[in-house]
Design a protein around this motif. Structure first.
Motif, PDB file in Angstrom:
ATOM      1  N   LEU A  22       0.824  -1.211   0.000  1.00  0.00           N
ATOM      2  CA  LEU A  22       0.000   0.000   0.000  1.00  0.00           C
ATOM      3  C   LEU A  22       0.856   1.259   0.000  1.00  0.00           C
ATOM      4  O   LEU A  22       0.451   2.311  -0.478  1.00  0.00           O
ATOM      5  CB  LEU A  22      -0.896   0.028   1.247  1.00  0.00           C
ATOM      6  N   SER A  23       2.060   1.145   0.568  1.00  0.00           N
ATOM      7  CA  SER A  23       2.847   2.352   0.824  1.00  0.00           C
ATOM      8  C   SER A  23       3.691   2.773  -0.370  1.00  0.00           C
ATOM      9  O   SER A  23       4.198   3.898  -0.388  1.00  0.00           O
ATOM     10  CB  SER A  23       3.753   2.137   2.031  1.00  0.00           C
ATOM     11  N   ILE A  24       3.863   1.888  -1.353  1.00  0.00           N
ATOM     12  CA  ILE A  24       4.808   2.198  -2.432  1.00  0.00           C
ATOM     13  C   ILE A  24       4.457   3.515  -3.124  1.00  0.00           C
ATOM     14  O   ILE A  24       5.295   4.409  -3.243  1.00  0.00           O
ATOM     15  CB  ILE A  24       4.866   1.044  -3.456  1.00  0.00           C
ATOM     16  N   ALA A  25       3.204   3.661  -3.519  1.00  0.00           N
ATOM     17  CA  ALA A  25       2.825   4.865  -4.266  1.00  0.00           C
ATOM     18  C   ALA A  25       2.993   6.145  -3.430  1.00  0.00           C
ATOM     19  O   ALA A  25       3.669   7.074  -3.874  1.00  0.00           O
ATOM     20  CB  ALA A  25       1.413   4.726  -4.813  1.00  0.00           C
TER      21      ALA A  25
ATOM     22  N   SER B  11       7.244  11.317  -9.967  1.00  0.00           N
ATOM     23  CA  SER B  11       5.797  11.450  -9.781  1.00  0.00           C
ATOM     24  C   SER B  11       5.051  10.625 -10.818  1.00  0.00           C
ATOM     25  O   SER B  11       3.994  10.062 -10.542  1.00  0.00           O
ATOM     26  CB  SER B  11       5.362  12.915  -9.805  1.00  0.00           C
ATOM     27  N   HIS B  12       5.630  10.515 -12.004  1.00  0.00           N
ATOM     28  CA  HIS B  12       5.027   9.686 -13.031  1.00  0.00           C
ATOM     29  C   HIS B  12       5.010   8.219 -12.589  1.00  0.00           C
ATOM     30  O   HIS B  12       4.010   7.514 -12.718  1.00  0.00           O
ATOM     31  CB  HIS B  12       5.825   9.836 -14.323  1.00  0.00           C
ATOM     32  N   TYR B  13       6.121   7.789 -12.018  1.00  0.00           N
ATOM     33  CA  TYR B  13       6.256   6.414 -11.526  1.00  0.00           C
ATOM     34  C   TYR B  13       5.248   6.166 -10.400  1.00  0.00           C
ATOM     35  O   TYR B  13       4.585   5.119 -10.357  1.00  0.00           O
ATOM     36  CB  TYR B  13       7.687   6.224 -11.036  1.00  0.00           C
ATOM     37  N   ALA B  14       5.116   7.150  -9.498  1.00  0.00           N
ATOM     38  CA  ALA B  14       4.156   7.006  -8.389  1.00  0.00           C
ATOM     39  C   ALA B  14       2.747   6.820  -8.923  1.00  0.00           C
ATOM     40  O   ALA B  14       2.002   5.969  -8.453  1.00  0.00           O
ATOM     41  CB  ALA B  14       4.211   8.228  -7.470  1.00  0.00           C
ATOM     42  N   GLN B  15       2.409   7.608  -9.949  1.00  0.00           N
ATOM     43  CA  GLN B  15       1.067   7.504 -10.510  1.00  0.00           C
ATOM     44  C   GLN B  15       0.830   6.134 -11.148  1.00  0.00           C
ATOM     45  O   GLN B  15      -0.217   5.524 -10.959  1.00  0.00           O
ATOM     46  CB  GLN B  15       0.867   8.579 -11.573  1.00  0.00           C
ATOM     47  N   SER B  16       1.832   5.666 -11.882  1.00  0.00           N
ATOM     48  CA  SER B  16       1.615   4.388 -12.565  1.00  0.00           C
ATOM     49  C   SER B  16       1.560   3.250 -11.537  1.00  0.00           C
ATOM     50  O   SER B  16       0.803   2.303 -11.689  1.00  0.00           O
ATOM     51  CB  SER B  16       2.709   4.139 -13.606  1.00  0.00           C
ATOM     52  N   LEU B  17       2.344   3.376 -10.447  1.00  0.00           N
ATOM     53  CA  LEU B  17       2.277   2.362  -9.388  1.00  0.00           C
ATOM     54  C   LEU B  17       0.893   2.350  -8.763  1.00  0.00           C
ATOM     55  O   LEU B  17       0.322   1.288  -8.503  1.00  0.00           O
ATOM     56  CB  LEU B  17       3.301   2.674  -8.296  1.00  0.00           C
ATOM     57  N   GLU B  18       0.380   3.547  -8.531  1.00  0.00           N
ATOM     58  CA  GLU B  18      -0.927   3.652  -7.903  1.00  0.00           C
ATOM     59  C   GLU B  18      -1.982   2.958  -8.761  1.00  0.00           C
ATOM     60  O   GLU B  18      -2.793   2.196  -8.263  1.00  0.00           O
ATOM     61  CB  GLU B  18      -1.274   5.119  -7.723  1.00  0.00           C
TER      62      GLU B  18
END
Lengths: 245, 216
Positions: free
Chosen positions: B142-145, B202-209
């Motif tokens: 859950l915490s990755i993003a 931030s792009h990576y965070a979005q795709s992870l989410e």
């Protein structure tokens, strides 16, 4: 000497007195079903039996493991939980582990059993619930009925003396109920000690050795299920079975 | 008067940018490790560590990063400790990061359904066994993003360390701007530098989410 016995069990949720002096004895190999209206304390009673709910007075004893109100420390909780398995309404499988790993985890971590041995246990237990081929499937790839059978296998892998079943078919689609009840029926016939809370009255009548009707935090009436259904002794139980039809 | 080519400016900014990246990494790695300890203390059963962790979180979340850096940089020197800018910057950002990550992760631990605790309790697992094998693996997912998302804040937070004289990207930029009299060009390049560092994160965070939500 009964396998499970409770005496003078009291439990409060705030000011709400949910268990009012429960005395319940369960013999080895017995199948006991607890029924009652919602709020009667049946699930709470079940959850006190392995210490998921603390008690405010009384004593619980399962196969020599004792839990008393003033000495409910981690060690006695653990001793109790090693004797008591539990299956939940919401399955509560570990979603990050495969079916096989779900079953293997506790024997490995809690009992320190070697990995290849726990894998054997897991394969045997999954076979027992008819899911041998689902060893590597993850919970979200399984139907509700299959998840619940994995949950049963997970509990059995710790070789508990008694298995608690808390409304284990209530979250299932109707067509999946029977595959789970089939497993429970098979466990009962193998001599497993079972204490269940269920709304499946026909099933309860069929497999139970003893029926316990709870009302307002007390055991209001209990006995042989066939006799109880045929001749209810108290008006409360009569009205309860009346409301079922 | 000296003249500066665009390459001179970019070359120097690249050095500053490298220090920004290094400081971000140090703050994130050390802050993450400290944050994990703060988290375990914060959600644990022992009262004293829990209170300490809570104080740590409230202190570093409730004060500006700039003042935390000033306090470390100027305050410690009052006690005769000579704190170089890089140490104050690294230490300050580490503490800052640890407080925020601990709190983000606590949210993730608490988002793991209660049934997971109950099921593992029923299997006679101890608290630490439950944490290690059941709760933290799920909380981590859950915490990755949000963690990667916070990494963006850390990168941008490093700009504040320019005030105490650590020659990262912003400080380098302001020195070059003073020497070239081309503040618009230089600061635009500085901003571009931060964007190049932050955008992939931030792009990576979005795709992870998106991915982790789809998998649930």
């Amino acid at each position: 000497m009964p396998l499970v016995s409770t005496n003078r069990l009291h439990k409060f949720f705030g000011k709400n007195h949910v268990l009012r002096g429960i005395k319940l004895d369960v013999e080895e190999g017995e199948v006991v079903t607890i029924v009652g209206r919602s709020g009667s304390g049946k699930s709470t009673l079940l959850r006190t039996l392995n210490g998921l709910e603390s008690i405010d007075d009384g004593i619980i004893e399962v196969d020599g493991a004792k839990l008393e109100v003033d000495c409910a420390d981690a060690a006695s909780l653990r001793a109790l939980r090693l004797k008591v398995g539990m299956v939940f309404q919401q399955f509560n499988l570990f979603p990050h582990l495969s079916a096989g790993q779900n079953v293997m985890l506790a024997p490995q971590v809690v009992k320190g059993t070697a990995k290849n041995e726990t894998e054997d246990i897991a394969r045997r237990m999954l076979e027992r619930v008819g899911l041998a081929e689902k060893f590597d499937a993850f919970p979200d790839q399984l139907s509700g009925g299959q998840q619940q059978r994995v949950a049963i296998a997970r509990a059995l892998a710790m070789s508990p003396k008694v298995l608690l079943c808390d409304e284990i078919t209530s979250a299932l689609d109707p067509e999946l109920v029977n595959e789970v009840l089939g497993v429970v029926r098979q466990l009962a016939s193998e001599g497993m000690t079972l204490i269940m809370v269920t709304h499946e009255m026909r099933f309860a009548r069929e497999v139970s050795d003893k029926l316990v009707f709870m009302h307002e935090g007390k055991i209001h009436e209990s006995g042989d299920p066939q006799a109880m259904f045929a001749r209810p002794e108290t008006p409360e139980f009569a009205s309860f079975i009346g409301s079922l039809n | 008067m000296m003249s500066f080519s665009l390459w001179d400016i970019v070359r120097n900014l690249l050095i500053g940018g490298a220090l920004t990246l290094l400081l971000s990494l140090v703050a994130f790695v050390l802050g993450g490790a400290t944050g994990l300890l703060v988290l375990l203390a914060r959600i644990g059963k022992w009262r004293a560590p829990r209170a300490l962790a809570q104080m740590h979180i409230e202190l570093f979340q409730g004060t500006p990063l700039l003042l935390q850096l000033f306090t470390l940089f100027f305050g410690l020197s009052l006690f005769g400790l000579d704190v170089p800018a890089w140490l104050a910057a690294g230490l300050g950002l580490t503490l800052f990061t640890s407080a925020f990550l601990a709190e983000i992760w606590r949210g993730c631990v608490e988002a793991v359904p209660r049934g997971q605790w109950e099921a593992s309790s029923c299997l006679a697992m101890t608290y630490w066994e439950q944490m290690r094998h059941v709760i933290l693996p799920q909380a981590m997912r859950l915490s990755i993003a949000p963690t990667v998302g916070f990494a963006v804040q850390v990168v941008k937070g490093t700009a504040v360390t320019s005030i105490i004289g650590f020659a990262e990207l912003t400080k380098t930029g302001s020195m070059i701007a003073n020497a070239t009299y081309q503040p618009f060009l230089v600061y635009s390049l500085v901003a571009l530098g931060y964007f190049i560092l932050c955008y992939p994160l931030s792009h990576y965070a979005q795709s992870l989410e998106r991915k982790l939500h789809a998998a649930r």
